[in-house]
Design a protein around this motif. Structure first.
Motif, PDB file in Angstrom:
ATOM      1  N   GLU A 134      54.237  35.664  50.391  1.00  0.00           N
ATOM      2  CA  GLU A 134      55.261  36.299  49.571  1.00  0.00           C
ATOM      3  C   GLU A 134      54.940  37.752  49.265  1.00  0.00           C
ATOM      4  O   GLU A 134      55.844  38.550  48.988  1.00  0.00           O
ATOM      5  CB  GLU A 134      55.428  35.529  48.249  1.00  0.00           C
ATOM      6  N   ARG A 135      53.650  38.096  49.306  1.00  0.00           N
ATOM      7  CA  ARG A 135      53.272  39.472  48.983  1.00  0.00           C
ATOM      8  C   ARG A 135      51.952  39.815  49.651  1.00  0.00           C
ATOM      9  O   ARG A 135      51.107  38.952  49.869  1.00  0.00           O
ATOM     10  CB  ARG A 135      53.142  39.655  47.469  1.00  0.00           C
ATOM     11  N   VAL A 136      51.783  41.101  49.952  1.00  0.00           N
ATOM     12  CA  VAL A 136      50.516  41.632  50.464  1.00  0.00           C
ATOM     13  C   VAL A 136      50.032  42.705  49.498  1.00  0.00           C
ATOM     14  O   VAL A 136      50.770  43.644  49.181  1.00  0.00           O
ATOM     15  CB  VAL A 136      50.685  42.231  51.882  1.00  0.00           C
ATOM     16  N   ILE A 137      48.797  42.558  49.014  1.00  0.00           N
ATOM     17  CA  ILE A 137      48.182  43.542  48.122  1.00  0.00           C
ATOM     18  C   ILE A 137      46.969  44.133  48.830  1.00  0.00           C
ATOM     19  O   ILE A 137      46.067  43.404  49.252  1.00  0.00           O
ATOM     20  CB  ILE A 137      47.766  42.912  46.786  1.00  0.00           C
ATOM     21  N   CYS A 138      46.958  45.456  48.959  1.00  0.00           N
ATOM     22  CA  CYS A 138      45.884  46.180  49.644  1.00  0.00           C
ATOM     23  C   CYS A 138      45.067  46.946  48.614  1.00  0.00           C
ATOM     24  O   CYS A 138      45.621  47.718  47.817  1.00  0.00           O
ATOM     25  CB  CYS A 138      46.488  47.132  50.674  1.00  0.00           C
ATOM     26  N   SER A 139      43.758  46.737  48.622  1.00  0.00           N
ATOM     27  CA  SER A 139      42.903  47.396  47.631  1.00  0.00           C
ATOM     28  C   SER A 139      42.971  48.916  47.731  1.00  0.00           C
ATOM     29  O   SER A 139      42.788  49.612  46.730  1.00  0.00           O
ATOM     30  CB  SER A 139      41.455  46.927  47.795  1.00  0.00           C
ATOM     31  N   HIS A 140      43.274  49.444  48.910  1.00  0.00           N
ATOM     32  CA  HIS A 140      43.360  50.894  49.067  1.00  0.00           C
ATOM     33  C   HIS A 140      44.567  51.469  48.321  1.00  0.00           C
ATOM     34  O   HIS A 140      44.538  52.618  47.885  1.00  0.00           O
ATOM     35  CB  HIS A 140      43.408  51.273  50.546  1.00  0.00           C
ATOM     36  N   ASP A 141      45.612  50.659  48.155  1.00  0.00           N
ATOM     37  CA  ASP A 141      46.745  51.100  47.354  1.00  0.00           C
ATOM     38  C   ASP A 141      46.366  51.169  45.876  1.00  0.00           C
ATOM     39  O   ASP A 141      46.900  51.992  45.126  1.00  0.00           O
ATOM     40  CB  ASP A 141      47.929  50.159  47.541  1.00  0.00           C
ATOM     41  N   LEU A 142      45.445  50.302  45.468  1.00  0.00           N
ATOM     42  CA  LEU A 142      44.990  50.286  44.080  1.00  0.00           C
ATOM     43  C   LEU A 142      43.803  51.220  43.854  1.00  0.00           C
ATOM     44  O   LEU A 142      43.407  51.459  42.718  1.00  0.00           O
ATOM     45  CB  LEU A 142      44.596  48.856  43.681  1.00  0.00           C
ATOM     46  N   ARG A 143      43.218  51.694  44.950  1.00  0.00           N
ATOM     47  CA  ARG A 143      42.074  52.608  44.930  1.00  0.00           C
ATOM     48  C   ARG A 143      40.821  51.981  44.312  1.00  0.00           C
ATOM     49  O   ARG A 143      39.966  52.675  43.769  1.00  0.00           O
ATOM     50  CB  ARG A 143      42.436  53.911  44.192  1.00  0.00           C
ATOM     51  N   VAL A 144      40.720  50.664  44.428  1.00  0.00           N
ATOM     52  CA  VAL A 144      39.559  49.935  43.929  1.00  0.00           C
ATOM     53  C   VAL A 144      39.290  48.774  44.874  1.00  0.00           C
ATOM     54  O   VAL A 144      40.219  48.045  45.240  1.00  0.00           O
ATOM     55  CB  VAL A 144      39.802  49.388  42.501  1.00  0.00           C
ATOM     56  N   ALA A 145      38.034  48.597  45.281  1.00  0.00           N
ATOM     57  CA  ALA A 145      37.670  47.484  46.151  1.00  0.00           C
ATOM     58  C   ALA A 145      37.658  46.176  45.371  1.00  0.00           C
ATOM     59  O   ALA A 145      37.489  46.161  44.146  1.00  0.00           O
ATOM     60  CB  ALA A 145      36.294  47.728  46.783  1.00  0.00           C
ATOM     61  N   LYS A 146      37.831  45.063  46.065  1.00  0.00           N
ATOM     62  CA  LYS A 146      37.872  43.754  45.408  1.00  0.00           C
ATOM     63  C   LYS A 146      36.578  43.434  44.680  1.00  0.00           C
ATOM     64  O   LYS A 146      36.580  42.647  43.730  1.00  0.00           O
ATOM     65  CB  LYS A 146      38.178  42.655  46.430  1.00  0.00           C
ATOM     66  N   GLU A 147      35.469  44.008  45.117  1.00  0.00           N
ATOM     67  CA  GLU A 147      34.188  43.764  44.475  1.00  0.00           C
ATOM     68  C   GLU A 147      34.062  44.431  43.111  1.00  0.00           C
ATOM     69  O   GLU A 147      33.221  44.048  42.293  1.00  0.00           O
ATOM     70  CB  GLU A 147      33.044  44.285  45.366  1.00  0.00           C
ATOM     71  N   ALA A 148      34.899  45.443  42.851  1.00  0.00           N
ATOM     72  CA  ALA A 148      34.769  46.262  41.636  1.00  0.00           C
ATOM     73  C   ALA A 148      35.274  45.509  40.407  1.00  0.00           C
ATOM     74  O   ALA A 148      36.234  44.731  40.481  1.00  0.00           O
ATOM     75  CB  ALA A 148      35.541  47.560  41.795  1.00  0.00           C
ATOM     76  N   PRO A 149      34.655  45.732  39.248  1.00  0.00           N
ATOM     77  CA  PRO A 149      35.038  45.013  38.031  1.00  0.00           C
ATOM     78  C   PRO A 149      36.495  45.178  37.622  1.00  0.00           C
ATOM     79  O   PRO A 149      37.086  44.269  37.065  1.00  0.00           O
ATOM     80  CB  PRO A 149      34.100  45.609  36.968  1.00  0.00           C
ATOM     81  N   GLY A 150      37.097  46.329  37.888  1.00  0.00           N
ATOM     82  CA  GLY A 150      38.463  46.555  37.430  1.00  0.00           C
ATOM     83  C   GLY A 150      39.555  46.092  38.365  1.00  0.00           C
ATOM     84  O   GLY A 150      40.750  46.236  38.055  1.00  0.00           O
ATOM     85  N   PHE A 151      39.188  45.512  39.497  1.00  0.00           N
ATOM     86  CA  PHE A 151      40.182  45.207  40.526  1.00  0.00           C
ATOM     87  C   PHE A 151      41.245  44.227  40.050  1.00  0.00           C
ATOM     88  O   PHE A 151      42.448  44.473  40.174  1.00  0.00           O
ATOM     89  CB  PHE A 151      39.506  44.665  41.781  1.00  0.00           C
ATOM     90  N   TRP A 152      40.819  43.102  39.492  1.00  0.00           N
ATOM     91  CA  TRP A 152      41.790  42.045  39.196  1.00  0.00           C
ATOM     92  C   TRP A 152      42.719  42.414  38.035  1.00  0.00           C
ATOM     93  O   TRP A 152      43.856  41.921  37.974  1.00  0.00           O
ATOM     94  CB  TRP A 152      41.072  40.725  38.948  1.00  0.00           C
ATOM     95  N   SER A 153      42.276  43.266  37.140  1.00  0.00           N
ATOM     96  CA  SER A 153      43.178  43.749  36.090  1.00  0.00           C
ATOM     97  C   SER A 153      44.325  44.543  36.699  1.00  0.00           C
ATOM     98  O   SER A 153      45.485  44.439  36.265  1.00  0.00           O
ATOM     99  CB  SER A 153      42.420  44.618  35.089  1.00  0.00           C
ATOM    100  N   LEU A 154      44.007  45.341  37.728  1.00  0.00           N
ATOM    101  CA  LEU A 154      45.045  46.115  38.415  1.00  0.00           C
ATOM    102  C   LEU A 154      45.994  45.199  39.173  1.00  0.00           C
ATOM    103  O   LEU A 154      47.207  45.423  39.204  1.00  0.00           O
ATOM    104  CB  LEU A 154      44.398  47.118  39.377  1.00  0.00           C
TER     105      LEU A 154
END
Length: 221
Positions: A134-154
């Motif tokens: 249903e959706r594709v989320i790219c970490s580069h669009d969020l400017r944070v890698a999945k490993e980073a603490p702030g990723f899932w909040s974004l």
């Protein structure tokens, strides 16, 4: 292992989870060193040694996954080089059956990847993944890698989800640990990300070898 009646959303990694990591491993460990050696007059062994060290220096950061970063750093057109071996891009066994079973059960399917936009576009064009989520989320669009603490909040800001009713599946234990730190309860590791490599040992998370392992539970409930 999973009570599907308690799951509304499934977040899915791409490389090594839905797609065979053989493509990426071959590309970065064999193809890029070969082209780098040719471009800089190095032996294959010297090129690989240099590149492995450079990979390790930024492993796990957003730049590590960035096609444009490596194009600048290595003086190579990384996106073009990926096209040279794109025939190796392959979906893992049972993935499409699993995604279809999720659809039939009314689960929201979201692809969440660290792959750079250019690599993502190539892989989606070579596979049927895009039409099965249903959706594709790219970490580069969020400017944070999945490993980073702030990723899932974004992610939660753009794709609201109930953390108690969301399953996340990934082949990276560091990524899974970051998700656990954020509060995910339902986590699953993939222990055979590369079809040509050995099975990984994962002690800290429930794990599957392939998505066929999850189909009986999905169909049984």
């Amino acid at each position: 292992m999973i009570d599907w009646n308690r799951i509304d959303t499934v977040f899915l990694d791409m490389d090594g989870t839905l797609l065979d990591l053989h493509f990426d491993n071959h590309f970065w460990l064999e193809h890029v060193p070969e082209r780098y050696a040719q471009a800089h007059g190095l032996t294959a062994e010297a090129a690989k040694a240099e590149l492995l060290a450079r990979y390790r220096d930024i492993e796990g950061t957003l730049e590590w996954y960035c096609v444009d970063h490596w194009s600048r750093e290595l003086g190579l057109d990384i996106a073009l080089l990926k096209q040279e071996v794109e025939h190796l891009i392959a979906i893992h066994p049972h993935v499409l059956d699993f995604l279809d079973a999720l659809r039939q059960r009314g689960k929201r399917r979201v692809l969440v990847t660290n792959a750079h936009q250019k690599a993502l576009a190539l892989k989606l064009s070579r596979t049927r993944l895009g039409g099965n989520v249903e959706r594709v989320i790219c970490s580069h669009d969020l400017r944070v890698a999945k490993e980073a603490p702030g990723f899932w909040s974004l992610v939660q800001a753009i794709e609201p989800f109930d953390i108690e009713r969301t399953l996340f599946i990934d082949d990276s234990t560091s990524v899974l640990q970051a998700a656990r730190d954020f509060g995910f309860h339902w986590l699953m590791a993939v222990v055979e990300p590369d079809s040509t490599g050995p099975r990984r040992e994962v002690a800290d998370f429930p794990a599957i070898a392939h998505f066929g392992d999850l189909l009986p539970g999905l169909h049984a409930d």
